[in-house]
Design an enzyme around this catalytic site. Structure first.
Site, mmCIF file in Angstrom:
data_model
loop_
_atom_site.group_PDB
_atom_site.id
_atom_site.type_symbol
_atom_site.label_atom_id
_atom_site.label_comp_id
_atom_site.label_asym_id
_atom_site.label_seq_id
_atom_site.Cartn_x
_atom_site.Cartn_y
_atom_site.Cartn_z
ATOM 1 C CG HIS A 1 -8.214 -2.641 -2.336
ATOM 2 N ND1 HIS A 1 -9.493 -1.887 -3.332
ATOM 3 C CD2 HIS A 1 -8.787 -2.323 -1.774
ATOM 4 C CE1 HIS A 1 -9.670 -0.898 -2.365
ATOM 5 N NE2 HIS A 1 -9.268 -1.501 -1.005
ATOM 6 C CG MET A 2 -7.795 -9.173 1.306
ATOM 7 S SD MET A 2 -8.062 -10.952 1.587
ATOM 8 C CE MET A 2 -9.513 -11.380 0.645
ATOM 9 C CG HIS A 3 -6.604 -2.828 2.828
ATOM 10 N ND1 HIS A 3 -6.153 -1.233 2.631
ATOM 11 C CD2 HIS A 3 -7.873 -2.768 2.368
ATOM 12 C CE1 HIS A 3 -7.270 -0.882 2.043
ATOM 13 N NE2 HIS A 3 -7.584 -1.470 2.124
ATOM 14 C CG ASP B 1 -1.800 0.982 1.326
ATOM 15 O OD1 ASP B 1 -3.339 0.673 0.885
ATOM 16 O OD2 ASP B 1 -2.749 1.787 1.191
ATOM 17 C CB ILE B 2 0.583 4.230 -2.005
ATOM 18 C CG1 ILE B 2 1.737 5.172 -2.639
ATOM 19 C CG2 ILE B 2 -0.715 4.893 -1.269
ATOM 20 C CD1 ILE B 2 1.639 6.109 -4.165
ATOM 21 C CG ASN C 1 -12.280 -0.782 3.734
ATOM 22 O OD1 ASN C 1 -12.611 -1.578 4.597
ATOM 23 N ND2 ASN C 1 -11.705 -0.213 3.932
ATOM 24 C CB VAL D 1 -8.566 2.547 -4.637
ATOM 25 C CG1 VAL D 1 -8.669 1.789 -6.564
ATOM 26 C CG2 VAL D 1 -8.451 3.109 -4.559
HETATM 27 P P1 5GP Z 1 -9.412 1.334 0.231
HETATM 28 O O1 5GP Z 1 -9.938 2.341 1.381
HETATM 29 O O2 5GP Z 1 -10.502 1.310 -1.030
HETATM 30 O O3 5GP Z 1 -9.770 -0.413 1.168
HETATM 31 O O4 5GP Z 1 -8.294 1.515 0.067
HETATM 32 C C1 5GP Z 1 -7.591 1.861 -0.694
HETATM 33 C C2 5GP Z 1 -5.955 1.664 -0.721
HETATM 34 O O5 5GP Z 1 -5.629 2.344 -1.946
HETATM 35 C C3 5GP Z 1 -5.255 2.596 0.577
HETATM 36 O O6 5GP Z 1 -5.337 2.099 1.494
HETATM 37 C C4 5GP Z 1 -4.941 3.793 -0.937
HETATM 38 O O7 5GP Z 1 -3.811 3.989 0.131
HETATM 39 C C5 5GP Z 1 -4.036 2.916 -1.069
HETATM 40 N N1 5GP Z 1 -3.558 3.112 -2.863
HETATM 41 C C6 5GP Z 1 -4.379 4.588 -3.629
HETATM 42 N N2 5GP Z 1 -3.637 4.824 -4.876
HETATM 43 C C7 5GP Z 1 -2.700 3.733 -4.740
HETATM 44 C C8 5GP Z 1 -1.598 3.593 -5.134
HETATM 45 O O8 5GP Z 1 -1.635 4.146 -5.973
HETATM 46 N N3 5GP Z 1 -0.766 2.761 -5.264
HETATM 47 C C9 5GP Z 1 -0.440 2.336 -3.660
HETATM 48 N N4 5GP Z 1 0.496 1.416 -3.985
HETATM 49 N N5 5GP Z 1 -1.855 1.975 -3.095
HETATM 50 C C10 5GP Z 1 -2.953 2.861 -3.442
#
Ligand code: 5GP
Ligand code: ZN
Length: 113
Positions: free
Chosen positions: A99-101, A29-30, A86, A95
């Site tokens: 995706h799975m964290h 994650d970024i 989420n 996003v």
């Molecule tokens: P969400 O809130 O949709 O469950 O999580 C999206 C995740 O994607 C966030 O934790 C965010 O930091 C990560 N993210 C967003 N843009 C990028 C990117 O360009 N590269 C990477 N590696 N992670 C990203």
């Protein structure tokens, strides 16, 4: 399509690929919320968990299996970790590509919301 995760899948946004197969990739994650914070995503653009079709439901099991393997590789499997998906606006999804964290490497809060 203007999807940041599709761009990572396509290699248009460079990312450190931690795992890949024909169906799934994983990368850090970024903006990590824990010492270990990776994202496991399908190559296919599926907008959210809510939009997963019945034919695609085995994907989630595969993603969890890969997350478990990554947790082992990171040495956090025994101490514990968390997998999170989420879905949708109120679910906190930012996003719109499924995706799975994988979170771990520190004591995580027991509060989920
Ligand atoms: P969400 O809130 O949709 O469950 O999580 C999206 C995740 O994607 C966030 O934790 C965010 O930091 C990560 N993210 C967003 N843009 C990028 C990117 O360009 N590269 C990477 N590696 N992670 C990203
Ligand atoms: Zn996408």
């Amino acid at each position: 399509m203007d999807c940041v995760f599709c761009k990572i899948v396509a290699g248009e946004i460079p990312s450190r690929i931690l795992y890949q197969d024909e169906e799934v990739i994983a990368f850090p994650d970024i903006d990590p919320l824990a010492p270990v914070h990776m994202l496991i995503i399908p190559r296919k653009h599926i907008p959210s968990l809510a939009e997963l079709t019945e034919a695609e439901s085995s994907l989630i099991g595969n993603m969890a299996k890969i997350a478990n393997r990554l947790a082992k590789n990171e040495g956090i499997s025994d101490k514990g970790y968390r997998l999170v998906i989420n879905s949708g606006k109120q679910g906190g999804q930012g996003v719109a590509h499924l995706h799975m964290h994988l979170l771990g490497g520190r004591q995580l809060s027991s509060a989920l919301g």
